[in-house]
Design a protein around this motif. Sequence first.
Motif, PDB file in Angstrom:
ATOM      1  N   TYR A   1      20.445  41.020  25.282  1.00 58.65           N
ATOM      2  CA  TYR A   1      21.166  41.493  26.461  1.00 58.65           C
ATOM      3  C   TYR A   1      22.549  40.854  26.541  1.00 58.65           C
ATOM      4  O   TYR A   1      22.821  39.839  25.895  1.00 58.65           O
ATOM      5  N   GLU A   2      23.378  41.440  27.384  1.00 58.63           N
ATOM      6  CA  GLU A   2      24.627  40.771  27.715  1.00 58.63           C
ATOM      7  C   GLU A   2      24.298  39.443  28.392  1.00 58.63           C
ATOM      8  O   GLU A   2      23.304  39.325  29.115  1.00 58.63           O
ATOM      9  N   TYR A   3      25.117  38.451  28.143  1.00 62.77           N
ATOM     10  CA  TYR A   3      24.908  37.147  28.754  1.00 62.77           C
ATOM     11  C   TYR A   3      25.587  37.116  30.118  1.00 62.77           C
ATOM     12  O   TYR A   3      26.771  37.421  30.251  1.00 62.77           O
ATOM     13  N   VAL A   4      24.818  36.773  31.145  1.00 65.77           N
ATOM     14  CA  VAL A   4      25.346  36.685  32.515  1.00 65.77           C
ATOM     15  C   VAL A   4      25.320  35.204  32.889  1.00 65.77           C
ATOM     16  O   VAL A   4      24.243  34.612  33.035  1.00 65.77           O
ATOM     17  N   PRO A   5      26.494  34.576  33.047  1.00 66.16           N
ATOM     18  CA  PRO A   5      26.586  33.111  32.991  1.00 66.16           C
ATOM     19  C   PRO A   5      26.291  32.314  34.251  1.00 66.16           C
ATOM     20  O   PRO A   5      26.200  31.095  34.191  1.00 66.16           O
ATOM     21  N   ASN A   6      26.103  32.954  35.397  1.00 61.45           N
ATOM     22  CA  ASN A   6      26.084  32.182  36.647  1.00 61.45           C
ATOM     23  C   ASN A   6      24.697  32.062  37.273  1.00 61.45           C
ATOM     24  O   ASN A   6      24.563  31.901  38.484  1.00 61.45           O
ATOM     25  N   GLY A   7      23.671  32.127  36.468  1.00 59.96           N
ATOM     26  CA  GLY A   7      22.326  31.945  36.988  1.00 59.96           C
ATOM     27  C   GLY A   7      21.837  33.127  37.807  1.00 59.96           C
ATOM     28  O   GLY A   7      22.402  34.221  37.771  1.00 59.96           O
ATOM     29  N   THR A   8      20.772  32.892  38.553  1.00 58.52           N
ATOM     30  CA  THR A   8      20.168  33.932  39.373  1.00 58.52           C
ATOM     31  C   THR A   8      20.405  33.664  40.850  1.00 58.52           C
ATOM     32  O   THR A   8      20.791  32.569  41.244  1.00 58.52           O
ATOM     33  N   VAL A   9      20.141  34.682  41.661  1.00 56.26           N
ATOM     34  CA  VAL A   9      20.252  34.503  43.111  1.00 56.26           C
ATOM     35  C   VAL A   9      19.262  33.427  43.569  1.00 56.26           C
ATOM     36  O   VAL A   9      19.587  32.594  44.428  1.00 56.26           O
ATOM     37  N   ALA A  10      18.074  33.414  42.985  1.00 52.73           N
ATOM     38  CA  ALA A  10      17.082  32.387  43.330  1.00 52.73           C
ATOM     39  C   ALA A  10      17.613  30.989  43.040  1.00 52.73           C
ATOM     40  O   ALA A  10      17.399  30.057  43.837  1.00 52.73           O
ATOM     41  N   ASP A  11      18.311  30.833  41.905  1.00 52.50           N
ATOM     42  CA  ASP A  11      18.899  29.526  41.571  1.00 52.50           C
ATOM     43  C   ASP A  11      19.827  29.042  42.671  1.00 52.50           C
ATOM     44  O   ASP A  11      19.836  27.857  43.028  1.00 52.50           O
ATOM     45  N   HIS A  12      20.633  29.957  43.209  1.00 51.85           N
ATOM     46  CA  HIS A  12      21.646  29.588  44.201  1.00 51.85           C
ATOM     47  C   HIS A  12      21.081  29.450  45.611  1.00 51.85           C
ATOM     48  O   HIS A  12      21.646  28.739  46.441  1.00 51.85           O
ATOM     49  N   LEU A  13      19.975  30.135  45.888  1.00 46.01           N
ATOM     50  CA  LEU A  13      19.404  30.070  47.234  1.00 46.01           C
ATOM     51  C   LEU A  13      18.509  28.853  47.431  1.00 46.01           C
ATOM     52  O   LEU A  13      18.610  28.150  48.438  1.00 46.01           O
ATOM     53  N   HIS A  14      17.613  28.630  46.469  1.00 46.77           N
ATOM     54  CA  HIS A  14      16.654  27.538  46.647  1.00 46.77           C
ATOM     55  C   HIS A  14      16.262  26.902  45.325  1.00 46.77           C
ATOM     56  O   HIS A  14      15.188  26.317  45.207  1.00 46.77           O
ATOM     57  N   GLY A  15      17.138  27.020  44.339  1.00 45.78           N
ATOM     58  CA  GLY A  15      16.864  26.475  43.017  1.00 45.78           C
ATOM     59  C   GLY A  15      17.861  25.402  42.625  1.00 45.78           C
ATOM     60  O   GLY A  15      18.487  24.766  43.482  1.00 45.78           O
ATOM     61  N   PRO A  16      18.059  25.205  41.328  1.00 50.94           N
ATOM     62  CA  PRO A  16      18.906  24.105  40.836  1.00 50.94           C
ATOM     63  C   PRO A  16      20.385  24.203  41.203  1.00 50.94           C
ATOM     64  O   PRO A  16      21.099  23.201  41.121  1.00 50.94           O
ATOM     65  N   ARG A  17      20.876  25.382  41.605  1.00 49.11           N
ATOM     66  CA  ARG A  17      22.286  25.525  41.971  1.00 49.11           C
ATOM     67  C   ARG A  17      22.499  25.574  43.482  1.00 49.11           C
ATOM     68  O   ARG A  17      23.630  25.764  43.940  1.00 49.11           O
ATOM     69  N   ALA A  18      21.432  25.401  44.248  1.00 43.46           N
ATOM     70  CA  ALA A  18      21.540  25.537  45.705  1.00 43.46           C
ATOM     71  C   ALA A  18      22.463  24.496  46.320  1.00 43.46           C
ATOM     72  O   ALA A  18      23.119  24.755  47.343  1.00 43.46           O
ATOM     73  N   HIS A  19      22.556  23.331  45.696  1.00 44.65           N
ATOM     74  CA  HIS A  19      23.398  22.264  46.265  1.00 44.65           C
ATOM     75  C   HIS A  19      24.882  22.634  46.252  1.00 44.65           C
ATOM     76  O   HIS A  19      25.676  22.048  46.995  1.00 44.65           O
ATOM     77  N   ASN A  20      25.263  23.598  45.425  1.00 39.55           N
ATOM     78  CA  ASN A  20      26.674  24.023  45.386  1.00 39.55           C
ATOM     79  C   ASN A  20      27.080  24.798  46.632  1.00 39.55           C
ATOM     80  O   ASN A  20      28.277  24.929  46.919  1.00 39.55           O
ATOM     81  N   ARG A  21      26.115  25.360  47.359  1.00 40.72           N
ATOM     82  CA  ARG A  21      26.358  26.153  48.572  1.00 40.72           C
ATOM     83  C   ARG A  21      27.435  27.225  48.342  1.00 40.72           C
ATOM     84  O   ARG A  21      28.352  27.415  49.153  1.00 40.72           O
ATOM     85  N   ALA A  22      27.325  27.892  47.197  1.00 38.94           N
ATOM     86  CA  ALA A  22      28.322  28.901  46.832  1.00 38.94           C
ATOM     87  C   ALA A  22      28.078  30.238  47.519  1.00 38.94           C
ATOM     88  O   ALA A  22      28.990  31.067  47.615  1.00 38.94           O
ATOM     89  N   LEU A  23      26.840  30.456  48.008  1.00 44.47           N
ATOM     90  CA  LEU A  23      26.509  31.755  48.587  1.00 44.47           C
ATOM     91  C   LEU A  23      26.795  31.766  50.091  1.00 44.47           C
ATOM     92  O   LEU A  23      25.896  31.574  50.918  1.00 44.47           O
ATOM     93  N   THR A  24      28.056  31.989  50.434  1.00 48.51           N
ATOM     94  CA  THR A  24      28.426  32.170  51.835  1.00 48.51           C
ATOM     95  C   THR A  24      27.865  33.511  52.311  1.00 48.51           C
ATOM     96  O   THR A  24      27.395  34.324  51.497  1.00 48.51           O
ATOM     97  N   TRP A  25      27.914  33.763  53.605  1.00 47.84           N
ATOM     98  CA  TRP A  25      27.355  35.027  54.093  1.00 47.84           C
ATOM     99  C   TRP A  25      28.054  36.252  53.497  1.00 47.84           C
ATOM    100  O   TRP A  25      27.375  37.211  53.095  1.00 47.84           O
ATOM    101  N   PRO A  26      29.385  36.292  53.403  1.00 47.77           N
ATOM    102  CA  PRO A  26      30.027  37.448  52.767  1.00 47.77           C
ATOM    103  C   PRO A  26      29.546  37.673  51.330  1.00 47.77           C
ATOM    104  O   PRO A  26      29.359  38.829  50.907  1.00 47.77           O
TER     105      PRO A  26
END
Length: 419
Positions: A166-191
Amino acid sequence: MNKKNAAGKSHTKWKILAGVGAGVGGFIAVGLLCLLILYKHRKRKQHSTSSILLGPTASSEPSSYRDPELGSLQYQTPIFSYEELEEATNGFSASRELGAGGFGTVYQGKLRDGRVVAVKRLYKHNWNRVEQFMNEVEILSRLRHQNLVSLYGCTSRHSRELLLVYEYVPNGTVADHLHGPRAHNRALTWPVRMSIAIETADALAYLHAVEPQIIHRDVKTSNILLDRGFHVKVADFGLSRLFPLDATHVSTAPQGSPGYVDPFYYECYQLTDRSDVYSFGVVLAELISSKPAVDTNRTPGEINLANMAISMIQNCHLEQLVDPSLGYQSDWEMKTMITLVAELAFRCLQLDTEMRPSIKEVLDVLRDIESGEYKPKKVVEADVPVREEATLLRNNLPFSPDSVTGRWESSSTTPHTSE
């Protein structure tokens, strides 16, 4: 006279030698030509960009491996050699591992032409891996949408291992950002979360609109990939189904991920496009709360996020569900949007499939909420019995299961039954 005879014999001898030499030379030339043709054939077969029709391969497969819900494979898919993909992933090194799911492990790789890719290696012990492999190849080969992950190719079905590229998608998954290893970045603002919801709904609306219709059947935040600009790429079509034309549903043993599975599908073995809508409702609840779909550390009544969300929305305790970092309590505009999305999630999570909106309606509502143009429908008296009926149904059917133990075997013998 003797000299003449000697000269004649010598001439004849040279003729014979010349004939033999020409024959041997011709034989060697033919042999070399055959070797050259064979060499070129092997090189062409090994070349990563060679493309073959998968149809003949499918027709040679024993009928026990064929899925009756699959259509004929008519689309060209590039075929990679196992050796090239082994090289691309450094021998499937653990350091290249991107993640593992129910059907295989995904590795980051770099092809000989310089492309960075994601390589899914299907588990060898998975008894129906050939079916899932062919299913994903067929479905992704026919799809073109900016919010669906692209399939670059695969190995031959008769390869040493079954690999999908597959094409490589570099920024992880939504789960990673919501409650996974990337959640501490708090990158998912409401918009950003609104954009994710809209793009995911857009991808699902595309799947539901193509002919034959495609039901994803495993919509969840860990299957929603994000690029560097936080744009969505919906992935993992191993469980997806091509929906028969003019059919209202497909009878099939329930498959999917705990917490996301449509309870009606789980209870009645009937898969419809509204099954994806239910799963998407759970995704909306995750985007609102930043909580996983299933968490055994929560209290028993709240282990299942869908259950928790419905309870809090019905009891006007939405503030207890919403992620505090989103500004629900401090920003009136934010509060209005989140409340409207919560109401939409509530509609998606209805246990009666006929009460759920289509994914196209969900998409339209999300776009209107984002633009500020959405006008909630007024509740009239005629609506009250329907809402009461929904509550009664909610008491009679289970929520999406928290586990799949012992409940997934189907006794159905209908023609569309699979797994």
